[in-house]
Design an enzyme around this catalytic site. Structure first.
Site, PDB file in Angstrom:
ATOM      1  N   SER A  13     -19.998 -73.672  12.191  1.00 40.33           N
ATOM      2  CA  SER A  13     -18.702 -73.195  12.242  1.00 40.33           C
ATOM      3  C   SER A  13     -17.934 -74.233  11.206  1.00 40.33           C
ATOM      4  O   SER A  13     -17.042 -75.078  11.420  1.00 40.33           O
ATOM      5  CB  SER A  13     -17.685 -72.991  13.148  1.00 40.33           C
ATOM      6  OG  SER A  13     -18.434 -72.251  13.852  1.00 40.33           O
ATOM      7  N   ARG A  43     -17.687 -78.618   2.706  1.00 39.47           N
ATOM      8  CA  ARG A  43     -17.090 -79.701   3.098  1.00 39.47           C
ATOM      9  C   ARG A  43     -17.168 -79.854   4.562  1.00 39.47           C
ATOM     10  O   ARG A  43     -17.247 -78.857   5.395  1.00 39.47           O
ATOM     11  CB  ARG A  43     -15.675 -79.930   2.428  1.00 39.47           C
ATOM     12  CG  ARG A  43     -14.613 -78.999   3.307  1.00 39.47           C
ATOM     13  CD  ARG A  43     -13.294 -79.184   2.858  1.00 39.47           C
ATOM     14  NE  ARG A  43     -12.358 -78.360   3.773  1.00 39.47           N
ATOM     15  CZ  ARG A  43     -12.053 -77.034   3.212  1.00 39.47           C
ATOM     16  NH1 ARG A  43     -12.740 -76.501   2.304  1.00 39.47           N
ATOM     17  NH2 ARG A  43     -11.544 -75.999   4.085  1.00 39.47           N
ATOM     18  N   ASP A  59     -18.424 -68.858  13.474  1.00 35.19           N
ATOM     19  CA  ASP A  59     -18.151 -68.487  15.061  1.00 35.19           C
ATOM     20  C   ASP A  59     -17.039 -67.166  15.222  1.00 35.19           C
ATOM     21  O   ASP A  59     -17.277 -66.293  16.001  1.00 35.19           O
ATOM     22  CB  ASP A  59     -17.257 -69.475  15.993  1.00 35.19           C
ATOM     23  CG  ASP A  59     -16.052 -69.813  15.168  1.00 35.19           C
ATOM     24  OD1 ASP A  59     -15.911 -69.799  14.044  1.00 35.19           O
ATOM     25  OD2 ASP A  59     -15.470 -71.023  15.703  1.00 35.19           O
TER      26      ASP A  59
END
Length: 510
Positions: free
Chosen positions: A156, A171, A209
């Site tokens: 996630s 990132r 998720d």
């Protein structure tokens, strides 16, 4: 369940609130209240931004294709692993999908994610994760001869995917800062660490998720159409037809084929065209690590609700026309992010007429002694911020429903704000009623619990069961020859039970 539509039980008395403070409360009510007309305008703009995110040019909302194609039928079978890499824990699950429709058995273990790992090397990270998987397999399958077990990996963190078993980290978030991982595919180093230890695991699907939440909820409830997270951050996923996704045109997919879209809708309205930002929202954005990003998220997500409340109180204290916390040291309150969403939850949950619990919290945490009028303002402000969050959240849900033409739907929601914040469900339901102009519930029944045309319900376990199901669905479509978004179909099946002819693993629709 969406709770009964009633105002919070404790009315409170404004009779003893001084005039200057009453005026201030009225000003805050005007500032933080989002009326029906505004809700509808936000929803309509959100629809156009969702559409723009699917176009070749793109927009603020990324609308990432996940390569999870279609909903489960409930008839999937087999044994699958799920790995959930969160900010504090690593969770490993083994999920068995039996013959019974929509059922599952789960065994799971949690492993602590050591802090030093978050700023260590990439090899240390993948090595640690592979060690945990090895421990799990050895503990639960001691001495067994295993086929390669398909794994769904819930990763996630913002990642772009050209294939379902591939993900380039854009990132790091959640406190991770490991060099040499950003901009690269995370799957090969993970798979290499697993292979080095001889662990019989095949990474089949890398998922987010929110997508997992959608799929896990749809597995147990066929009416589920949208998965949402309302927690520290916010997000949604839903199924889109490939024919509606111009940015995938070059792949010549079947226009009727459904693919799950991970919206990443926290970035909605980064251009500030429609969301009713207050001066306090502007400060939250300006002082955040990434100003100008995640405009929607900063108005509705748990990470920011307490900070908004804090900024208002500090501003009122510094306003000479408003007498609040007079003559008191408010240095503790001046510390950014010293209040979180659970602090607001506790204020709204305070059952006492004189708000004694709130009084005690302010005294113990912030060393501030509040008068009764100040407590009334604090309570009203918490209600306003919490209500605005729920009502704006509903705009996103309504936008997807209107875009897809869903007249009725279930929405699976997870996250701390949805699960724990008082009245969030009821306030969201009220906003949906206003945006979508409901007059009666399903089958002409009165509106309310169980009868609302679109209902936001607690989701199934997305990062565990959802990840395993997506691994199952992926193998099933490889077996069926539907290979869009599959990097190497043969390698994906190799060594797994699904490779064997006549296997019942992930059986197609019965």
């Amino acid at each position: 369940m969406v709770g009964p539509r009633r105002q919070p039980s404790r009315k409170g008395s404004m009779a003893d609130v001084p005039h200057d403070m009453l005026q201030e409360i009225k000003r805050l009510e005007d500032m933080f209240t989002v009326d029906t007309t505004k809700l509808k305008a936000i929803t309509d703009h959100c629809i156009s931004e969702l559409t723009k995110g699917l176009s070749k040019e793109g927009g603020s909302i990324p609308m990432n294709p996940t390569w999870c194609m279609g909903f489960p039928t409930g008839h999937e079978t087999g044994t699958f692993l799920a790995l959930d890499m969160g900010g504090t824990n690593l969770r490993v699950c083994e999920i068995r999908l039996p013959e019974e429709v929509g059922e599952f058995d789960i065994i799971q273990s949690k492993y602590r994610m050591p802090e030093e790992l978050k700023t260590g090397t990439a090899d240390e990270l993948w090595g640690y994760i592979a060690d945990c998987l090895q421990q799990f397999i050895e503990y639960h399958h001691e001495g067994e001869k295993l086929d390669q077990l398909p794994l769904g990996f819930t990763f996630s963190y913002p990642a772009t995917q050209d294939y379902i078993d591939h993900g380039v980290l854009q990132r790091w978030t959640k406190g991770f800062d490991i060099e040499g991982v950003e901009g690269k595919d995370v799957v090969p180093p993970f798979q290499a660490a697993v292979a080095e230890r001889g662990v019989p695991i095949k990474l089949t699907a890398l998922i987010n998720d929110t997508t997992g939440t959608l799929i896990a909820s749809a597995y147990t409830d066929p009416e589920m159409r949208i998965g949402c997270i309302f927690g520290t951050g916010c997000n949604a996923a839903y199924m889109e037809h490939c024919g509606e996704i111009p940015k995938l045109e070059h792949m010549h997919l079947d226009p009727q084929q459904e693919i799950a879209i991970n919206c990443e809708w926290g970035a909605f309205d980064n251009e500030h065209k429609v969301l009713p930002r207050t001066p306090y929202d502007v400060i939250v954005d300006k002082d955040s690590p990434r100003p100008g990003q995640q405009a929607f998220e900063k108005m509705i997500a748990g990470l920011y609700l307490g900070e908004l409340h804090r900024l208002v109180l500090v501003d009122l204290h510094e306003n000479p026309n408003v007498k609040i916390f007079e003559g008191q040291d408010i240095s503790a309150l001046k510390k950014p992010y010293s209040l979180d969403a659970s602090f607001l939850s506790d204020i709204e949950n305070d059952p006492y007429e004189n708000l004694q619990e709130t009084h005690d919290r302010f005294e113990s945490m912030l060393k501030i002694k509040c008068t009764k009028p100040e407590l009334e303002l604090i309570r009203r402000l918490a209600e306003l911020i919490g209500t605005r969050s729920a009502r704006l959240s509903a705009c996103g849900v309504a936008a997807i429903c209107k875009k897809k033409g869903y007249k009725t739907a279930h929405v699976g929601a997870d996250g701390s704000v949805f699960n724990k914040y008082p009245h969030f469900k009821a306030r969201g339901a009220q906003a949906l009623k206003e945006i979508l102009d409901w007059t009666t519930g399903r089958d002409g029944k009165p509106l309310g619990r169980g009868n609302d045309p679109v209902e936001i319900l607690p989701a199934e376990d997305g990062s565990g069961v959802g990840a395993a199901l997506i691994a199952a669905l992926t193998l099933k479509r490889v077996q069926e020859g539907n290979l869009a978004g599959i990097r190497d179909p043969e390698a994906m099946l190799r060594g797994t039970k699904a490779e064997k002819p006549g296997t019942k693993e992930v059986e197609p629709n019965k």
